[in-house]
Design an enzyme around this catalytic site. Structure first.
Site, short mmCIF file in Angstrom:
data_model
loop_
_atom_site.label_atom_id
_atom_site.label_comp_id
_atom_site.label_asym_id
_atom_site.label_seq_id
_atom_site.Cartn_x
_atom_site.Cartn_y
_atom_site.Cartn_z
N HIS A 92 0.82 -1.17 0.10
CA HIS A 92 -0.04 -0.03 0.00
C HIS A 92 0.76 1.23 0.04
O HIS A 92 0.65 2.36 -0.97
CB HIS A 92 -0.96 0.04 1.29
CG HIS A 92 -1.86 1.18 1.44
ND1 HIS A 92 -2.99 1.40 0.88
CD2 HIS A 92 -1.50 2.29 2.03
CE1 HIS A 92 -3.63 2.62 1.56
NE2 HIS A 92 -2.50 3.08 1.92
N GLU A 93 1.99 1.22 0.88
CA GLU A 93 2.72 2.48 1.11
C GLU A 93 3.49 2.47 -0.22
O GLU A 93 3.82 3.82 -0.85
CB GLU A 93 3.66 2.46 2.05
CG GLU A 93 2.93 2.27 3.44
CD GLU A 93 2.02 3.32 3.60
OE1 GLU A 93 2.24 4.62 3.11
OE2 GLU A 93 1.08 3.05 4.31
N HIS A 151 1.49 4.28 -3.02
CA HIS A 151 1.49 5.71 -2.71
C HIS A 151 2.76 6.44 -3.44
O HIS A 151 2.64 7.36 -4.16
CB HIS A 151 1.64 6.14 -1.17
CG HIS A 151 0.07 6.07 -0.49
ND1 HIS A 151 -0.86 6.93 -1.40
CD2 HIS A 151 -0.41 5.54 0.41
CE1 HIS A 151 -1.92 6.82 -0.45
NE2 HIS A 151 -1.67 6.12 0.63
N GLU A 158 -6.38 7.00 -1.24
CA GLU A 158 -6.58 5.84 -0.39
C GLU A 158 -6.99 4.34 -1.12
O GLU A 158 -6.31 3.26 -1.16
CB GLU A 158 -7.11 5.84 0.89
CG GLU A 158 -6.31 6.55 1.84
CD GLU A 158 -4.86 6.20 2.23
OE1 GLU A 158 -4.72 4.98 2.29
OE2 GLU A 158 -3.90 6.84 1.96
#
Length: 291
Positions: A143-144, A147, A225
């Site tokens: 997830h990071e 980003h 997100e």
């Protein structure tokens, strides 16, 4: 998520300093009274300046704010796994190897930050490492990394710069009109009174417009997100990402602040979803299930 909270907090602090400087420039030159173009130029310079400074400082400030320890050489199996996992995911999405750090916190969270896709930071809390399975932690890291690959901090910086410019320009344009109106009605007030009126009105309006602009900033954060969740699902599989979000539902509320909060895995609750940096976990899980 920690990364957005820190970014917004830093941006606000810089904006306050720039606001004071702008008012001093106004008092010395009076440029804003006779030139909307001059005001617009200063609004752009100071508006984007605050965002760019926040972005440039985000990596070092994030580490200092959480007391993060960068992993230079892995000292144990967990640190080795962290470096190997982030390295593999970074190669998959085509970005440079991020700096990896661990910070001491009981809450399950992680965040990413940095001014460039090839010069970024991924930090993970000890609470996440202790409470999540390897599959769940792998999904959080994905997830990071997503980003970073999506360039979310750069996009946030550009958007925040536009918002700052609008807030500065509109608040000072209205303050000019109000101070001009009051000074003509109260001739005995003089230049000092006119400037004080301008200063007070512009400051109040900046705070008010800044608050309203935060709805747009938080909307963007929530939107990104969903994209980061989808990116993680592509990297490690949606079941791992769903499992990670399910685990987060059992944990405590995030303790991250400022810009870091927006680009973390979990966010704080609010009286209204409009002021939340992250969508409710239920909505994120539903979106993944519908992929």
């Amino acid at each position: 998520m920690k990364r957005i909270a820190l970014f917004l907090a830093t941006n606000l602090a810089v904006m306050i300093v720039f606001s004071i400087v702008l008012n001093i420039v106004y008092a010395v030159t009076g440029i804003q009274q006779g030139s909307l173009s001059g005001l617009l130029v200063m609004a752009v310079l100071f508006g984007f300046g605050g965002s760019l400074i926040s972005l440039m400082m985000s990596k070092s400030m994030a580490l200092r704010s959480v007391g993060g320890e960068v992993i230079e050489q892995p000292r144990n199996e967990t640190e080795h796994w962290l470096l190997e996992t982030v390295s593999r995911q970074a190669q998959q999405v085509g970005i440079g190897m991020p700096t990896v750090a661990i910070y001491d916190s009981p809450d399950m969270n992680a965040f990413a930050t940095g001014a460039k896709r090839d010069d970024s930071l991924v930090a993970v809390s000890t609470g996440l490492l202790h409470s999540m399975t390897r599959d769940e932690a792998e999904a959080v890291l994905a997830h990071e990394v997503s980003h970073i690959a999506n360039g979310d901090m750069i996009t946030m910086t550009l958007m925040q710069g536009v918002v700052n410019t609008f807030v500065i320009f509109l608040s000072r344009m209205i303050a000019n009109a109000v101070s001009g109106f009051t000074s003509s009605d109260e001739e005995g007030e003089g230049e000092g009174g006119s400037f004080m009126t301008y200063f007070i009105v512009s400051t109040v309006l900046e705070l008010a417009f800044g608050f309203l602009a935060s709805f747009l900033t938080m909307w963007f954060s929530r939107h990104r997100e969903f994209h980061a969740d989808a990116g993680a699902a592509q990297l490690v599989g949606k079941q791992k990402m769903i499992a990670a979000l399910e685990r987060l539902r059992m944990g405590q509320e995030s303790q991250l602040e400022g810009s870091m909060m927006a680009f973390g895995i979990n966010g704080k609750k609010s009286l209204t979803e409009l002021l939340m940096s992250h969508p409710p976990l239920e909505k994120r899980i539903d979106a993944l299930r519908q992929m």
